[in-house]
Design a protein around this motif. Structure first.
Motif, PDB file in Angstrom:
ATOM      1  N   VAL A  72      34.032  28.011  54.920  1.00 40.96           N
ATOM      2  CA  VAL A  72      33.017  28.888  54.319  1.00 40.96           C
ATOM      3  C   VAL A  72      33.580  30.289  54.075  1.00 40.96           C
ATOM      4  O   VAL A  72      33.424  30.849  52.979  1.00 40.96           O
ATOM      5  N   ILE A  73      34.252  30.862  55.066  1.00 34.81           N
ATOM      6  CA  ILE A  73      34.810  32.208  54.905  1.00 34.81           C
ATOM      7  C   ILE A  73      35.890  32.209  53.831  1.00 34.81           C
ATOM      8  O   ILE A  73      35.987  33.139  53.024  1.00 34.81           O
ATOM      9  N   GLY A  74      36.697  31.160  53.799  1.00 31.59           N
ATOM     10  CA  GLY A  74      37.743  31.062  52.770  1.00 31.59           C
ATOM     11  C   GLY A  74      37.174  31.017  51.375  1.00 31.59           C
ATOM     12  O   GLY A  74      37.681  31.678  50.465  1.00 31.59           O
ATOM     13  N   TRP A  75      36.129  30.243  51.173  1.00 29.88           N
ATOM     14  CA  TRP A  75      35.555  30.165  49.836  1.00 29.88           C
ATOM     15  C   TRP A  75      34.815  31.444  49.459  1.00 29.88           C
ATOM     16  O   TRP A  75      34.735  31.789  48.280  1.00 29.88           O
ATOM     17  N   ILE A  76      34.312  32.173  50.434  1.00 29.00           N
ATOM     18  CA  ILE A  76      33.722  33.488  50.141  1.00 29.00           C
ATOM     19  C   ILE A  76      34.813  34.445  49.673  1.00 29.00           C
ATOM     20  O   ILE A  76      34.616  35.213  48.718  1.00 29.00           O
ATOM     21  N   VAL A  77      35.983  34.375  50.328  1.00 27.83           N
ATOM     22  CA  VAL A  77      37.105  35.222  49.912  1.00 27.83           C
ATOM     23  C   VAL A  77      37.556  34.860  48.500  1.00 27.83           C
ATOM     24  O   VAL A  77      37.819  35.746  47.672  1.00 27.83           O
ATOM     25  N   VAL A  78      37.652  33.568  48.195  1.00 29.44           N
ATOM     26  CA  VAL A  78      38.053  33.131  46.850  1.00 29.44           C
ATOM     27  C   VAL A  78      37.043  33.621  45.816  1.00 29.44           C
ATOM     28  O   VAL A  78      37.428  34.122  44.753  1.00 29.44           O
TER      29      VAL A  78
END
Length: 83
Positions: free
Chosen positions: A17-23
């Motif tokens: 979830v955090i990774g896709w928010i960063v992307v």
């Protein structure tokens, strides 16, 4: 998608979830720079930075996928070995 996330361990879910928010933030920043190039920002530097950000979005998404899959694999393997 909700069923898949329900069966995933918490650390892998957080990375995902955090990774896709960063992307999403990187792609949004790239879009803002590209649209504002020439009017709000200096044209050439804004377009160059926008292209660099957009180019970095794919490796970041691959890293997010690999990290969340690796964490989930290790946690499943650890839980199966203790049973």
């Amino acid at each position: 998608m909700r069923e898949i996330l329900k069966n995933v361990h918490r650390p892998a879910k957080c990375v995902f979830v955090i990774g896709w928010i960063v992307v999403a933030a990187v792609v949004a920043a790239s879009t803002v720079l590209y649209i504002g190039a020439g009017e709000i920002f200096d044209y050439y530097s804004a377009v160059a930075l926008s292209e660099k950000l957009l180019t970095s979005a794919r490796p970041i998404s691959v890293a997010v996928f690999a990290a969340s899959t690796g964490i989930e694999y290790c946690l499943k393997k650890k839980s199966n070995s203790t049973n």
